[in-house]
Enzyme design. Structure first.
Site, PDB file in Angstrom:
ATOM      1  N   SER A 154      62.791  26.045  83.910  1.00  0.00           N
ATOM      2  CA  SER A 154      62.406  25.117  84.961  1.00  0.00           C
ATOM      3  C   SER A 154      63.611  24.298  85.395  1.00  0.00           C
ATOM      4  O   SER A 154      64.537  24.050  84.615  1.00  0.00           O
ATOM      5  CB  SER A 154      61.321  24.183  84.422  1.00  0.00           C
ATOM      6  OG  SER A 154      61.233  23.010  85.196  1.00  0.00           O
TER       7      SER A 154
ATOM      8  N   CYS B 267      51.383  19.019  94.563  1.00  0.00           N
ATOM      9  CA  CYS B 267      52.447  19.562  95.420  1.00  0.00           C
ATOM     10  C   CYS B 267      51.906  20.055  96.762  1.00  0.00           C
ATOM     11  O   CYS B 267      52.627  20.101  97.756  1.00  0.00           O
ATOM     12  CB  CYS B 267      53.132  20.747  94.744  1.00  0.00           C
ATOM     13  SG  CYS B 267      53.077  20.784  92.969  1.00  0.00           S
TER      14      CYS B 267
ATOM     15  N   CYS C 112      57.100  17.788  92.281  1.00  0.00           N
ATOM     16  CA  CYS C 112      57.793  17.080  91.191  1.00  0.00           C
ATOM     17  C   CYS C 112      59.032  16.359  91.714  1.00  0.00           C
ATOM     18  O   CYS C 112      59.815  16.918  92.477  1.00  0.00           O
ATOM     19  CB  CYS C 112      58.187  18.060  90.101  1.00  0.00           C
ATOM     20  SG  CYS C 112      56.779  18.918  89.370  1.00  0.00           S
TER      21      CYS C 112
ATOM     22  N   CYS D  64      55.869  23.820  96.694  1.00  0.00           N
ATOM     23  CA  CYS D  64      55.988  24.161  95.276  1.00  0.00           C
ATOM     24  C   CYS D  64      57.172  25.093  95.043  1.00  0.00           C
ATOM     25  O   CYS D  64      57.667  25.724  95.972  1.00  0.00           O
ATOM     26  CB  CYS D  64      54.700  24.827  94.793  1.00  0.00           C
ATOM     27  SG  CYS D  64      53.891  23.931  93.471  1.00  0.00           S
ATOM     28  N   ASP D  65      57.556  25.221  93.786  1.00  0.00           N
ATOM     29  CA  ASP D  65      58.789  25.927  93.424  1.00  0.00           C
ATOM     30  C   ASP D  65      58.958  27.289  94.085  1.00  0.00           C
ATOM     31  O   ASP D  65      60.029  27.612  94.581  1.00  0.00           O
ATOM     32  CB  ASP D  65      58.828  26.125  91.902  1.00  0.00           C
ATOM     33  CG  ASP D  65      58.981  24.820  91.152  1.00  0.00           C
ATOM     34  OD1 ASP D  65      58.852  23.758  91.775  1.00  0.00           O
ATOM     35  OD2 ASP D  65      59.220  24.870  89.944  1.00  0.00           O
ATOM     36  N   LYS D  66      57.921  28.121  94.071  1.00  0.00           N
ATOM     37  CA  LYS D  66      58.058  29.483  94.596  1.00  0.00           C
ATOM     38  C   LYS D  66      57.609  29.585  96.047  1.00  0.00           C
ATOM     39  O   LYS D  66      57.955  30.545  96.729  1.00  0.00           O
ATOM     40  CB  LYS D  66      57.246  30.473  93.745  1.00  0.00           C
ATOM     41  CG  LYS D  66      57.526  30.404  92.258  1.00  0.00           C
ATOM     42  CD  LYS D  66      58.997  30.463  91.943  1.00  0.00           C
ATOM     43  CE  LYS D  66      59.271  30.237  90.468  1.00  0.00           C
ATOM     44  NZ  LYS D  66      58.813  28.938  89.945  1.00  0.00           N
TER      45      LYS D  66
END
Length: 578
Positions: free
Chosen positions: A481, A59, A204, A132-134
């Site tokens: 998730s 990522c 992702c 990335c997610d956060k």
């Protein structure tokens, strides 16, 4: 305007005057000369170019390249870029063990570290690059907090993997673990799958949290149109990086700041996009946290009400068929926004970093009938959004569930099977030690009680891989998730550590969930619950010091974004005005 007719800059109102102007700043300027800057570059605005580059996961590995391209754009437009990096905790690697406790905490550390770097060096503007997610919400939180001219750039998604003649993502590998434990996949196939699922740099590929928040960055006006679309390995992404650097310089000239762009209506647009794309339930956590930074009240209930009236129109994994690359090729966010705008679902008058409104940005976008990733609003995948808020006696402060792609099993009533922590539940699932009809309860995974509000993808993916994801329900005060499928309810509030009803559940208690009605109830007499509460005590965690201890002392409830400071309500000044 800060640029003078001769091309030089008037810095009397820019933060960098504190480190570059006047005789008293000679020592400060000496540091810039040491780094190879000349007097003209020191006299220009300083632009912080913040990236979450690291080698923790794919990522993040393409972010440095894009940061350099941003710097080229800043330079070309007459600014002086100053690159710096901050951390990322990557959920794919943190998932399923103690490392996941660090993930949500990292969002606030990212925002804090960017703030401290910008404040400490008096930078005038910010371009933030995250993958990335956060790191996406963390970077946007910093922009809204600092309120200097800012542009966000997503680092791009990973290319789809190819295995057994079909596109695959990392979620297929997580589900493969469940298939293997159920005897439905050989170890040889699982090992072969893991080597083909993630073929490149990038986040992702499905509509998991990273791509959900990338869509939000465009919908909320902080990113250039189409900048979220191209996969990370495509060097053509770098043109958007250069353009982002040029755009932030225009924002310095006009002093168009994040809080001028991001309004209550902008957050409503963002929630619409999360729902319309079947996006991650984490949108219901991150949007309230971002709103908190700029003094806008936008809670889980606001998010859920918008989702309930939004059609689900983007056919994306995990509930649908396509990945982020496909959506980009179908026209990306401009196509989605144009469709939603024409359907009357978003506010077209919201400003963006282009200096134009969303309606102006998408004016020339033409509907493409040669694609079926994005559906017309007249023919949605379902008439209401891909995420649903739930309230009831088990969750007085609310909870959230992702229903994208779920045609059946949208309600469930069954006996509780209670686990204190994810590991115990995962072990039971892996061993097949549960019954169809059960409601698996994972508690003490909230922001304070975890601490850190872990995601439960390992457990939910194992259930799906075993083919029993539609036979049970799973509820938690932790998170799920964006890759989760099935009737999985997260963000139960108040959390167990705060004495919420989830702390009082016992094995065999009946829990009823109805995603269509928006309810989640614990069918236990209130007097019995009061009696249980009298005998309840908060759980002692293993984190008596360090960052996780510190986080647990200050973090707020999930329905308000799990925030760690007073936000705009506590401000006496904004950094941009120092």
């Amino acid at each position: 305007m800060h640029r003078k007719p001769d091309g030089s800059w008037d810095k009397t109102k820019l933060p960098s005057r504190h480190v570059t102007e006047g005789p008293s700043r000679a020592p400060h300027r000496s540091y810039y000369y040491a780094m190879g800057l000349g007097s003209r570059e020191i006299a220009q605005p300083f632009v912080g170019v913040a990236s979450c580059w690291n080698e923790a996961a794919p990522c993040n590995t393409a972010l440095m390249r894009q940061a350099h391209a941003v710097s080229a754009g800043v330079k070309a437009a007459g600014g002086t870029p100053r690159e710096f990096c901050t951390i990322t905790v990557t959920d794919g690697i943190a998932m399923g063990h103690e490392g996941m406790k660090s993930s949500l905490v990292s969002r606030d550390v990212i925002a804090d570290s960017v703030e401290l770097t910008m404040r400490g060096h008096s930078y005038d503007a910010l371009v933030g690059i995250a993958g990335c997610d956060k790191s996406l919400p963390g970077m946007m939180m910093a922009m809204l907090r600092l309120n200097v001219p800012s542009v966000f750039l997503y680092g791009g998604s990973i290319l789809p993997g190819r295995w057994a003649n079909r596109d695959v993502t990392v979620v297929d590998v997580f589900e493969g673990v469940g298939m293997h434990s159920a005897g439905k996949m050989t170890l040889e196939d699982l090992c072969d799958l893991e080597q083909h699922a993630c073929p490149s740099d990038g986040a992702c590929g499905g509509q998991f949290t990273a791509n959900t928040m990338a869509c939000v960055s465009e919908a909320i006006g902080l990113a250039l149109p189409l900048s979220a679309s191209l996969p990370a390995p495509y060097e053509s992404r770098d043109a958007y990086a250069v353009a982002s650097g040029e755009a932030v310089m225009r924002l310095i000239e006009t002093q168009l700041r994040p809080r001028d762009i991001v309004t209550r209506k902008s957050f409503e647009n963002a929630a619409v996009v999360v729902a319309a794309t079947g996006g991650s339930t984490n949108g219901g956590l991150h949007l309230p946290a971002m709103a908190h930074e700029c003094g806008i009240e936008f809670t889980l209930r606001d998010f859920a009400e918008i989702a309930a009236r939004t059609p689900y129109i983007a056919d994306l994994k995990p509930g649908g068929r396509y990945v982020a690359k496909d959506m980009g090729e179908a026209g990306g966010m401009p196509m989605l926004l144009k469709t939603l705008l024409e359907g009357g679902y978003i506010h077209g008058d919201c400003m963006t970093v282009t200096g134009k409104t969303i309606a102006e940005n998408v004016k020339d976008v033409v509907w493409r009938s040669d694609q079926d990733v994005i559906r017309p609003v007249s023919n949605p995948l379902s008439p209401t959004g891909g995420v649903v808020g739930l309230w009831g006696s088990l969750a007085p402060d609310g909870a959230i569930v992702k229903v994208a792609g779920m045609q059946t099993h949208r309600s469930h009533r069954g006996p509780a099977r209670v686990f204190d922590g994810e590991e115990a539940c995962f072990a039971a699932v892996e061993a097949g030690d549960y019954k169809d009809g059960d409601v698996l309860v994972i508690r003490y995974e909230g922001a304070r009680g975890g601490p850190g509000m872990r995601e439960m993808l390992s457990t939910t993916a194992a259930l799906s891989g075993q083919g029993r994801g539609d036979k049970v329900a799973l509820v938690t005060d932790g998170r799920f998730s964006g890759g989760t499928r099935g009737l999985c309810v997260g963000h139960i509030g108040p959390e167990a550590q705060m004495g919420g009803p989830i702390a009082l559940v016992k094995d065999g208690d009946i829990i009823a969930i109805d995603a269509d009605a928006g309810t989640i109830d614990l069918e236990v007499d209130p007097i019995e619950l009061e009696n249980r509460l009298r005998h309840w005590k908060p759980r002692k965690t293993n984190y008596g010091s360090g960052a996780l201890w510190k986080y647990a002392q200050i973090v707020g409830p999930a329905h308000e974004g799990a925030v760690t400071h007073p936000g705009a309500a506590g401000e006496s000044h904004v950094y941009a005005d120092i």
